[in-house]
Design an enzyme around this catalytic site. Structure first.
Site, short mmCIF file in Angstrom:
data_model
loop_
_atom_site.label_atom_id
_atom_site.label_comp_id
_atom_site.label_asym_id
_atom_site.label_seq_id
_atom_site.Cartn_x
_atom_site.Cartn_y
_atom_site.Cartn_z
N HIS A 1 0.88 -1.19 0.00
CA HIS A 1 0.00 0.00 0.00
C HIS A 1 0.90 1.22 0.00
O HIS A 1 1.69 1.40 0.94
CB HIS A 1 -0.89 0.00 1.24
CG HIS A 1 -1.76 -1.22 1.34
ND1 HIS A 1 -3.05 -1.25 0.88
CD2 HIS A 1 -1.49 -2.47 1.80
CE1 HIS A 1 -3.56 -2.45 1.09
NE2 HIS A 1 -2.63 -3.22 1.65
N GLU B 1 -7.39 -12.49 5.95
CA GLU B 1 -6.36 -11.90 6.81
C GLU B 1 -6.88 -12.04 8.24
O GLU B 1 -6.37 -12.83 9.02
CB GLU B 1 -6.13 -10.43 6.44
CG GLU B 1 -5.10 -9.71 7.32
CD GLU B 1 -5.00 -8.20 7.02
OE1 GLU B 1 -5.93 -7.63 6.41
OE2 GLU B 1 -3.98 -7.60 7.43
N ASP C 1 3.34 -5.16 2.55
CA ASP C 1 2.06 -4.57 2.98
C ASP C 1 2.20 -3.07 3.29
O ASP C 1 1.90 -2.25 2.43
CB ASP C 1 1.51 -5.34 4.19
CG ASP C 1 -0.02 -5.28 4.31
OD1 ASP C 1 -0.66 -4.72 3.41
OD2 ASP C 1 -0.55 -5.80 5.30
N1 ADE Z 1 -4.81 -1.29 4.27
C1 ADE Z 1 -3.50 -1.19 4.40
N2 ADE Z 1 -2.99 -2.33 4.88
C2 ADE Z 1 -4.01 -3.19 5.05
C3 ADE Z 1 -4.13 -4.52 5.50
N3 ADE Z 1 -3.09 -5.24 5.91
N4 ADE Z 1 -5.36 -5.08 5.55
C4 ADE Z 1 -6.42 -4.38 5.18
N5 ADE Z 1 -6.36 -3.13 4.74
C5 ADE Z 1 -5.16 -2.53 4.67
ZN ZN Z 2 -2.69 -5.08 2.53
#
Ligand code: ADE
Ligand code: ZN
Length: 337
Positions: free
Chosen positions: A16, A197, A275
């Site tokens: 991200h 997740e 991430d």
């Molecule tokens: N936005 C940024 N990182 C994230 C993650 N690990 N899970 C969900 N949304 C996110």
């Molecule tokens: Zn993510």
């Protein structure tokens, strides 16, 4: 091992861009844009990065994003990430951006897009790293809001490869976004989604069956569903796994308990990614390294993870092939030395 990992040619597929905002850059941009931060120092910011779960991270992450206002801010953020990634021999990166975090604050979609895209173009020419964009919808917001974001993206669709789904997973299943994803696919976008997740394996099935995703982001809770594991292995649907993120957000109690190696040894196309590296203590090489030492990954397994990253990328076949040859040459040389 550290050097082997650093120089290993690799792709990053789960990153991200807002999650690459280092505290130093947060201060610099706050000053540039006359914003008061609730922190007095870089060390105070870093001390605040202690998370209990995904939501406790998201609250801090969305607050941090507010320093991003001008096109140049988005350029500087993306450029800093690309320099770091190139220094760890990332050869190709597919970057998520969260337009709604910015458009909801009155920043134009175009400002966000142009800043990031200009840095990606410079990354190609000046650093030799290729980059693509994935627009991610915030799943805690409504499907209508996602539709309106998709509309804003359509003029730029030639330079946005895919749409994705991120933010608070529990209670916001993929099904909520089926119509938006149908529309996105009709416009030519590929699809991915964060699933499994914090959310259950059912969300992974939904992402596959309803959103027609090419990859699952995270997907570590697939381990709870043997049928799903068989399906992921059989269809070679990639998982973009983020080891440090999963430990920091308490998806696993420790790196030693992470299931990355088990998933790999089941023949699933797992990849390693960072991430939100500014928040979770490391970029892609640190993620490979942390997983390697806790799970005792061999060079062959690290090679397989890197190979999966090219295989799972959205690059055209000839570019994939070129990078895999580069990786094979690297691995053969390392084995011989
Ligand atoms: N936005 C940024 N990182 C994230 C993650 N690990 N899970 C969900 N949304 C996110
Ligand atoms: Zn993510």
């Amino acid at each position: 091992m550290e050097e082997f990992i650093q120089d290993l040619p690799k792709a990053e597929l789960h990153l991200h861009i807002e999650g690459t905002l280092e505290p130093e850059m947060m201060f610099k941009l706050a000053q540039r844009n006359n914003i008061d931060l609730p922190y007095k120092s870089v060390s105070e910011i870093r001390a605040a990065y202690k998370f209990d779960n995904l939501q406790s991270f998201l609250d801090i992450y969305y607050q941090g994003s507010q320093v991003l206002q001008q096109e140049q801010d988005f350029y500087d953020l993306t450029w800093a990430y690309l320099e770091k990634a190139a220094s760890q021999n990332v050869r190709h990166t597919e970057i998520f951006f969260d337009p709604q975090s910015h458009t909801d604050r009155g920043i134009a979609f175009e400002t966000v897009y142009q800043g990031i895209n200009r840095a990606l173009q410079d990354g190609k020419t000046k650093l030799g790293i290729s980059g693509q964009l994935i627009l991610s919808f915030l799943r805690h917001l409504s499907a209508e809001a996602a539709f309106s974001t998709l509309e804003q993206a359509i003029p730029y669709k030639d330079n946005i490869l895919a749409v994705g789904l991120d933010s608070a997973e529990q209670g916001n299943p993929p099904a909520k976004f089926k119509a938006v994803f149908d529309r996105a696919q009709a416009e030519g976008f590929l699809t991915v989604a964060h699933a499994g997740e914090e959310g259950p394996p059912e969300y992974i099935w939904e992402a596959i069956e309803l959103l027609n995703v090419s990859r699952i982001d995270h997907g570590v809770r697939s381990m709870e569903d043997p049928k799903l594991l068989d399906y992921l292995a059989d269809k070679q649907i990639p998982l973009t796994v983020c080891p440090l993120s999963n430990v920091e957000l308490k998806v696993f109690d420790s790196m030693a308990k992470h299931n990355l190696k088990k998933l790999l040894n089941l023949g699933i196309c797992v990849t390693v990614n960072s991430d939100d590296p500014a928040y979770f203590g490391g970029y892609i090489a640190e993620n490979y390294q942390a997983a390697q030492s806790a799970l005792d990954l061999t060079k062959q397994e690290l090679y397989q993870l890197a190979k999966n990253s090219f295989q799972a990328s959205f690059l055209p076949p000839e570019s994939k092939h070129k990078l895999m040859v580069e990786l094979d040459n690297y691995y053969q040389n390392q084995k011989a030395s």
